[in-house]
Design a protein around this motif. Structure first.
Motif, PDB file in Angstrom:
ATOM      1  N   ASP A   3      18.326  27.966  53.345  1.00 34.11           N
ATOM      2  CA  ASP A   3      19.522  28.693  53.795  1.00 34.11           C
ATOM      3  C   ASP A   3      20.768  28.009  53.250  1.00 34.11           C
ATOM      4  OD1 ASP A   3      17.872  30.173  55.337  1.00 34.11           O
ATOM      5  OD2 ASP A   3      18.295  29.090  57.209  1.00 34.11           O
ATOM      6  N   ALA A   4      21.798  28.805  52.998  1.00 33.35           N
ATOM      7  CA  ALA A   4      23.071  28.224  52.547  1.00 33.35           C
ATOM      8  C   ALA A   4      23.565  27.188  53.554  1.00 33.35           C
ATOM      9  CB  ALA A   4      24.106  29.333  52.361  1.00 33.35           C
ATOM     10  N   GLU A   5      23.323  27.464  54.834  1.00 34.30           N
ATOM     11  CA  GLU A   5      23.803  26.569  55.888  1.00 34.30           C
ATOM     12  C   GLU A   5      23.161  25.177  55.785  1.00 34.30           C
ATOM     13  OE1 GLU A   5      23.610  26.546  60.692  1.00 34.30           O
ATOM     14  OE2 GLU A   5      23.489  28.518  59.718  1.00 34.30           O
ATOM     15  N   ASP A   6      21.838  25.146  55.589  1.00 32.22           N
ATOM     16  CA  ASP A   6      21.135  23.876  55.476  1.00 32.22           C
ATOM     17  C   ASP A   6      21.547  23.124  54.203  1.00 32.22           C
ATOM     18  OD1 ASP A   6      19.801  24.198  57.822  1.00 32.22           O
ATOM     19  OD2 ASP A   6      17.982  25.037  56.904  1.00 32.22           O
ATOM     20  N   ALA A   7      21.654  23.863  53.113  1.00 33.03           N
ATOM     21  CA  ALA A   7      22.023  23.235  51.842  1.00 33.03           C
ATOM     22  C   ALA A   7      23.439  22.658  51.928  1.00 33.03           C
ATOM     23  CB  ALA A   7      21.919  24.247  50.703  1.00 33.03           C
ATOM     24  N   ASN A   8      24.349  23.412  52.568  1.00 30.38           N
ATOM     25  CA  ASN A   8      25.719  22.909  52.714  1.00 30.38           C
ATOM     26  C   ASN A   8      25.779  21.708  53.651  1.00 30.38           C
ATOM     27  OD1 ASN A   8      26.858  24.717  50.936  1.00 30.38           O
ATOM     28  ND2 ASN A   8      27.145  26.285  52.524  1.00 30.38           N
ATOM     29  N   ALA A   9      24.925  21.701  54.666  1.00 29.88           N
ATOM     30  CA  ALA A   9      24.902  20.562  55.592  1.00 29.88           C
ATOM     31  C   ALA A   9      24.520  19.289  54.844  1.00 29.88           C
ATOM     32  CB  ALA A   9      23.918  20.828  56.740  1.00 29.88           C
ATOM     33  N   LEU A  10      23.585  19.406  53.914  1.00 33.16           N
ATOM     34  CA  LEU A  10      23.178  18.244  53.106  1.00 33.16           C
ATOM     35  C   LEU A  10      24.346  17.781  52.234  1.00 33.16           C
ATOM     36  CD1 LEU A  10      21.053  16.295  51.911  1.00 33.16           C
ATOM     37  CD2 LEU A  10      20.397  18.137  50.340  1.00 33.16           C
ATOM     38  N   ALA A  11      24.993  18.736  51.567  1.00 33.33           N
ATOM     39  CA  ALA A  11      26.128  18.391  50.701  1.00 33.33           C
ATOM     40  C   ALA A  11      27.257  17.756  51.521  1.00 33.33           C
ATOM     41  CB  ALA A  11      26.620  19.646  49.975  1.00 33.33           C
ATOM     42  N   ASP A  12      27.522  18.319  52.711  1.00 30.44           N
ATOM     43  CA  ASP A  12      28.591  17.787  53.565  1.00 30.44           C
ATOM     44  C   ASP A  12      28.259  16.385  54.062  1.00 30.44           C
ATOM     45  OD1 ASP A  12      29.990  20.094  53.242  1.00 30.44           O
ATOM     46  OD2 ASP A  12      29.454  20.970  55.187  1.00 30.44           O
ATOM     47  N   ALA A  13      26.980  16.154  54.408  1.00 30.96           N
ATOM     48  CA  ALA A  13      26.575  14.834  54.906  1.00 30.96           C
ATOM     49  C   ALA A  13      26.798  13.776  53.829  1.00 30.96           C
ATOM     50  CB  ALA A  13      25.106  14.856  55.345  1.00 30.96           C
ATOM     51  N   ILE A  14      26.476  14.110  52.593  1.00 27.45           N
ATOM     52  CA  ILE A  14      26.673  13.170  51.480  1.00 27.45           C
ATOM     53  C   ILE A  14      28.169  12.903  51.290  1.00 27.45           C
ATOM     54  CG2 ILE A  14      26.455  12.874  48.981  1.00 27.45           C
ATOM     55  CD1 ILE A  14      23.789  14.486  49.199  1.00 27.45           C
TER      56      ILE A  14
END
Ligand SMILES: [Zn+2]
Length: 199
Positions: free
Chosen positions: A35-46
Motif C-alpha cells: 500500500d502507498a501508506e505502508d511504503a510512505n511510512a517506511l520512507a518517512d521513518a528513514i
C-alpha cells in the motif's frame, strides 16, 4: 532492465548491509506491491531518523536531544563508564540489568589496516571524561574480536598512564570469540559483566 525509479530503489536497497542484488530486487518488488501508506511510512521513518537523531554530546550514544536518556538519568551511576563500539551495543548491555553506570560510544574499533586510527574514534573524548575526576571505573566492553581486543588494550594502556587511580576492567571471557556484542544473549553477557576483570 527496469524503469529508472525501480532500478534506483534496487540500487539504494542493495547498499544496505547483508542485502545482495537478489534480495534488493525482492524488497523493491515488495515495496512496489505494498500500500502507498505502508511504503510512505517506511520512507518517512528513514527521513525522520536522519533528521531527528544525532549523537549525545557526552557519550555519543544516539539521542533525540543534546543528551541521551542515559546521560540525563540522575539515577545512573556517574562514576562508571562502559565503553562500547557502536550505539547498538548499549541495548544488549541494558537488557542484562547488570549495569547501572553510564556509557561511552567510540563509533567503531581501531583497525589500522582499514584506516581506523584513534583520532577517527571518540577516544580523546573518553580520556577527557575519565580525567574529569568523578570516574571510578571504566568497563571496556568492546567486541571480543581482534579489533575490539586491540581497542580495549590500547585504551587500557593509555588510561593507566593518564589516570592511574581509575580502575579499568574488561568483560570476562565466555562471550563467543569473534562475535559482536549485539548478538550475545543476555545471560552470557550479564555473566561477562558481573565477572569483569582488571586490565
Ligand atoms: Zn549520553
Amino acid at each position: 532492465m527496469y524503469a529508472p525509479p525501480v532500478q534506483r530503489l534496487i540500487t539504494e536497497l542493495g547498499k544496505l548491509p547483508g542485502i545482495g542484488q537478489r534480495t534488493a530486487q525482492r524488497l523493491a518488488f515488495h515495496i512496489l506491491r505494498a500500500d502507498a501508506e505502508d511504503a510512505n511510512a517506511l520512507a518517512d521513518a528513514i527521513r525522520e531518523v536522519k533528521e531527528r537523531i544525532g549523537l549525545c554530546e557526552i557519550c555519543f550514544n544516539l539521542a533525540d536531544e543534546a543528551r541521551c536518556r542515559i546521560c540525563q538519568d540522575e539515577r545512573r551511576d556517574a562514576g562508571q563508564i562502559c565503553v562500547v563500539e557502536e550505539p547498538g551495543d548499549v541495548i544488549p548491555i541494558e537488557r542484562t540489568h547488570e549495569y547501572r553506570g553510564r556509557y561511552h560510544v567510540l563509533g567503531g574499533a581501531l583497525s589500522p589496516i582499514d584506516g581506523v586510527d584513534p583520532e577517527d574514534l571518540k577516544i580523546a573524548e573518553l580520556y577527557a571524561r575519565v580525567a574529569s575526576g568523578t570516574i571510578r571505573e571504566v568497563v571496556l566492553a568492546t567486541n571480543p574480536t581482534t579489533t575490539g581486543e586491540a581497542t580495549a588494550l590500547h585504551i587500557a594502556a593509555a588510561l593507566r598512564e593518564r589516570t592511574p587511580d581509575v580502575a579499568v576492567t574488561r568483560l570476562a571471557s565466555g562471550l563467543p570469540v569473534g562475535a559482536d556484542l549485539e548478538y550475545a544473549d543476555e545471560v552470557t553477557l550479564g555473566k561477562a559483566l558481573a565477572g569483569r576483570r582488571s586490565l
